[in-house]
Motif scaffolding. Structure first.
Motif, PDB file in Angstrom:
ATOM      1  N   GLY A  52     -22.949  -0.740  68.390  1.00  0.00           N
ATOM      2  CA  GLY A  52     -24.341  -0.406  68.656  1.00  0.00           C
ATOM      3  C   GLY A  52     -24.872   0.712  67.785  1.00  0.00           C
ATOM      4  N   LYS A  53     -23.996   1.356  67.015  1.00  0.00           N
ATOM      5  CA  LYS A  53     -24.393   2.516  66.224  1.00  0.00           C
ATOM      6  C   LYS A  53     -24.313   2.287  64.721  1.00  0.00           C
ATOM      7  N   PHE A  54     -23.467   1.354  64.294  1.00  0.00           N
ATOM      8  CA  PHE A  54     -23.204   1.186  62.856  1.00  0.00           C
ATOM      9  C   PHE A  54     -23.340  -0.273  62.441  1.00  0.00           C
ATOM     10  N   ASP A  55     -23.610  -0.475  61.148  1.00  0.00           N
ATOM     11  CA  ASP A  55     -23.677  -1.824  60.584  1.00  0.00           C
ATOM     12  C   ASP A  55     -22.306  -2.334  60.176  1.00  0.00           C
ATOM     13  N   ARG A  56     -21.439  -1.413  59.764  1.00  0.00           N
ATOM     14  CA  ARG A  56     -20.086  -1.773  59.343  1.00  0.00           C
ATOM     15  C   ARG A  56     -19.100  -0.773  59.923  1.00  0.00           C
ATOM     16  N   ILE A  57     -17.920  -1.268  60.244  1.00  0.00           N
ATOM     17  CA  ILE A  57     -16.873  -0.428  60.811  1.00  0.00           C
ATOM     18  C   ILE A  57     -15.578  -0.706  60.050  1.00  0.00           C
TER      19      ILE A  57
END
Length: 197
Positions: free
Chosen positions: A87-92
């Motif tokens: 929910g916070k980042f586009d890529r992990i």
């Protein structure tokens, strides 16, 4: 999410390759002393904040890099962690710098205790208690080896990382996992997730 500084120490290389990128260290697990040390090493461009402080606006074209942290979480905690990060980042990108190879286990059980025995006199401030717990009653070497071995055996395989990540909404995220050489005779195990456009 930072523990010993692994993520922060690659910040310079990221900055060289992508000078326009803003780097933030999530300091939920990073001690104030360690953060001051990283700044002392020349990482003064780093911002630091708590995971809960990440706002939605940070999400635009953002990547989270987590190094040597995932093995500390149970499977259910790991899934919750990934779900929150989605929910916070586009890529992990989640990486583990070690693995359960025979070479790593031998290194942890033989080489690490030798390094501890050789380096202890050079650690400042020199304390009698440290010398006592290293040489007379070898509590410190045994505790460090036990901690290292426990961490090695908690590291998940790429197949298990994929299986856990795909329990989440796989229609919106694409996951891949694999091993890469770590230039020390072992492998880095990683999980890479990307929000599908």
């Amino acid at each position: 999410p930072e523990v010993g500084g692994s993520s922060a120490l690659i910040a310079k290389k990221i900055k060289e390759t992508f000078p326009h990128v803003e780097i933030t260290v999530l300091n939920d697990l990073l001690s104030k002393k360690r953060l001051q040390y990283l700044i002392y090493l020349g990482e003064e461009t780093l911002k630091d904040l708590k995971m809960q402080s990440i706002h939605e606006e940070i999400k635009l074209n953002s990547l989270l890099i987590s190094i040597n942290h995932a093995h500390k979480l149970s499977d259910s905690e790991f899934i919750q962690h990934i779900s929150y990060l989605q929910g916070k980042f586009d890529r992990i990108l989640i990486g583990e710098g070690n693995n359960k190879s025979l070479r790593q286990v031998i290194g942890m059980t033989l080489i690490v205790p030798l390094v501890i025995l050789l380096m202890t006199p050079f650690i400042r401030p020199l304390r009698f208690s440290r010398l006592l717990l290293t040489y007379i009653w070898p509590v410190l070497p045994l505790a460090i080896v036990w901690d290292g071995l426990a961490a090695l055996f908690r590291i998940r395989s790429p197949a298990l990382l994929i299986k856990l990540a795909e329990t989440l909404d796989s229609k919106k995220w694409k996951w891949s996992a694999d091993k890469l050489p770590n230039n020390r005779g072992g492998f880095i195990i990683y999980l890479l997730g990307q929000n599908k456009p």
